[in-house]
Design a protein around this motif. Structure first.
Motif, short mmCIF file in Angstrom:
data_model
loop_
_atom_site.label_atom_id
_atom_site.label_comp_id
_atom_site.label_asym_id
_atom_site.label_seq_id
_atom_site.Cartn_x
_atom_site.Cartn_y
_atom_site.Cartn_z
N LEU A 77 -6.53 -6.31 2.53
CA LEU A 77 -7.55 -7.26 2.95
C LEU A 77 -8.24 -6.78 4.23
N ALA A 78 -7.48 -6.17 5.13
CA ALA A 78 -8.08 -5.63 6.35
C ALA A 78 -9.05 -4.50 6.01
N LYS A 112 -2.83 -8.63 11.27
CA LYS A 112 -3.24 -8.42 9.88
C LYS A 112 -2.98 -9.70 9.07
N PRO A 113 -3.87 -10.02 8.17
CA PRO A 113 -4.94 -9.20 7.57
C PRO A 113 -6.24 -9.12 8.37
N GLN A 167 -12.02 2.75 2.46
CA GLN A 167 -11.14 3.01 1.33
C GLN A 167 -9.70 2.60 1.67
N PHE A 168 -8.94 2.30 0.62
CA PHE A 168 -7.56 1.87 0.82
C PHE A 168 -6.64 2.58 -0.16
N ALA A 169 -5.54 3.13 0.37
CA ALA A 169 -4.50 3.74 -0.45
C ALA A 169 -3.23 2.91 -0.32
N ALA A 170 -2.75 2.39 -1.44
CA ALA A 170 -1.55 1.56 -1.44
C ALA A 170 -0.33 2.43 -1.73
N THR A 171 0.73 2.25 -0.94
CA THR A 171 2.00 2.90 -1.22
C THR A 171 2.95 1.88 -1.82
N LEU A 172 3.69 2.28 -2.82
CA LEU A 172 4.59 1.37 -3.53
C LEU A 172 6.01 1.46 -2.97
N THR A 173 6.10 1.44 -1.64
CA THR A 173 7.39 1.57 -0.97
C THR A 173 7.65 0.39 -0.04
#
Length: 378
Positions: free
Chosen positions: A333-334, A289-290, A341-347
């Motif tokens: 970016l990947a 990645k990316p 679709q992309f879901a970001a986790t804030l962890t």
């Protein structure tokens, strides 16, 4: 309609903290242990207590400023992080050795740097540069001068070597002997003496490391996460993994947390599979990645041919049917390359501070943690 969800592991399901600890300890060992550079400053101990680990990480990564910079440039591999931090200090040491060993230093850097080369540097440093001072914080200043992103950060070290030492070299890259040595030493730290042989094909070079694999930290309650993942499966959604961890470091902790069996075994893709593909098709490297390879392989399945995955047309057909869940810019970016679709986790490392970055990059969803994933389907 989402039909497939591919999850990153670190920063999503499991904390990255132990990976960063192992990364810092690897750099520390390779600088201070007599088996590597053996520079004075800190006594080396293969089984440090927690206060020492905290101190080492704070020092090596300059209160995580070095990590923040590396991750902000799209680097997601701990092996690459170790290589970057360690190689930079090697360049600084070689610069200090120029007055006494200029020609020898330049010749050394024009070739591959292995254990024998590090032994030479160790001997030169002890006789000609006893006053050399390690400066971990200088990393961010030198890399801030350029705009190198992703894998370019590794080869940017060659530019720093040219600027500081006046040598033309291409040895700083992900295909170098030094990168492989950094990778193997990291594996010793993370897996420990009892498990490392199955990963790198040999015992620990310096024994005494306990490993962190049995000390993983889940980011949400595993029982709650299992229930949520089973609910997703009941909706007919296929669940997979695309992680920068090697296979053993993925399977063991997830199995212990009773989560591994929830994922489709044909779609659990690790760094081990990425390295296999790079070995078979070096002309396509790097594939970490990316680069979207691990997620594309997750979509195609472990039983798919790597070459067909590499030749996949992008963006994919029906991209809205795929959701990637990750914590880093590299994951985003990947996903963007795939078109899904992309879901970001804030962890992840930056925690809630990553929200502004993910908003700026227009992540489709931003979750405080992975337990909020059902909100996407309500």
């Amino acid at each position: 309609m989402i039909k497939t969800i591919l999850f990153d592991v670190d920063g999503v399901i499991l904390s990255e903290e132990r990976y960063f600890d192992a990364s810092a300890l690897t750099v520390w060992e390779m600088i201070h242990s007599d088996a590597y550079l053996g520079l004075a400053g800190d006594d080396f101990d293969p089984a440090p207590q927690e206060p020492v680990i905290r101190c080492v990480r704070d020092t090596v990564f300059d209160q995580d400023k070095v990590l923040d910079l590396i991750k902000s440039r799209g680097i997601n591999s701990n092996w690459d992080m170790v290589f970057l931090a360690y190689s930079y200090q090697i360049i600084r040491l070689c610069e200090r050795l120029l007055p006494a060993k200029g020609a020898e230093v330049k010749e050394l850097l024009r070739n591959q740097l292995d254990r024998d080369g590090l032994a030479l540097l160790r001997d030169w440093a002890r006789h000609e540069a006893a006053d050399f001072v390690i400066d971990y914080a200088a990393f961010t200043g030198d890399f801030a001068k350029g705009n190198a992103q992703k894998a370019e950060m590794l080869t940017y070290l060659n530019e720093i070597a040219k600027e500081r030492i006046g040598v033309d070299t291409q040895m700083f890259s992900r295909t170098s002997d030094l990168w492989e040595l950094c990778q193997e030493t990291f594996q010793e730290w993370y897996l420990g003496d009892a498990r490392v042989t199955s990963s790198i094909g040999r015992e620990s070079f310096q024994k005494g490391k306990k490993g962190f694999l049995a000390d993983e930290i889940p980011l949400v309650d595993p029982a709650k996460l299992r229930e949520l993942l089973l609910q997703l499966k009941e909706k007919g959604i296929t669940l997979g993994i695309g992680t920068g961890r090697p296979t053993i470091e993925t399977h063991v902790p997830l199995a212990e947390l009773h989560l591994l069996d929830v994922f489709d075994p044909n779609r659990v893709i690790s760094a081990s599979h990425v390295l296999d593909a790079e070995t078979s098709y070096p002309e396509y490297a790097p594939l970490a990645k990316p680069h979207p390879f691990c997620y594309l392989k997750g979509l195609a399945g472990l039983d798919s041919d790597d070459k067909s995955v590499l030749l996949q047309n992008l963006p994919i057909e029906n991209p809205r049917e795929v959701l990637i869940v990750g914590d880093s810019l590299a994951d985003l970016l990947a996903a963007r390359a795939i078109g899904c679709q992309f879901a970001a986790t804030l962890t992840g490392l930056s925690g809630q501070a990553a929200r502004s970055t993910m908003e700026k990059e227009k992540a489709d969803y931003i979750l405080n943690d992975v337990s909020e994933i059902m909100q996407i389907f309500n």
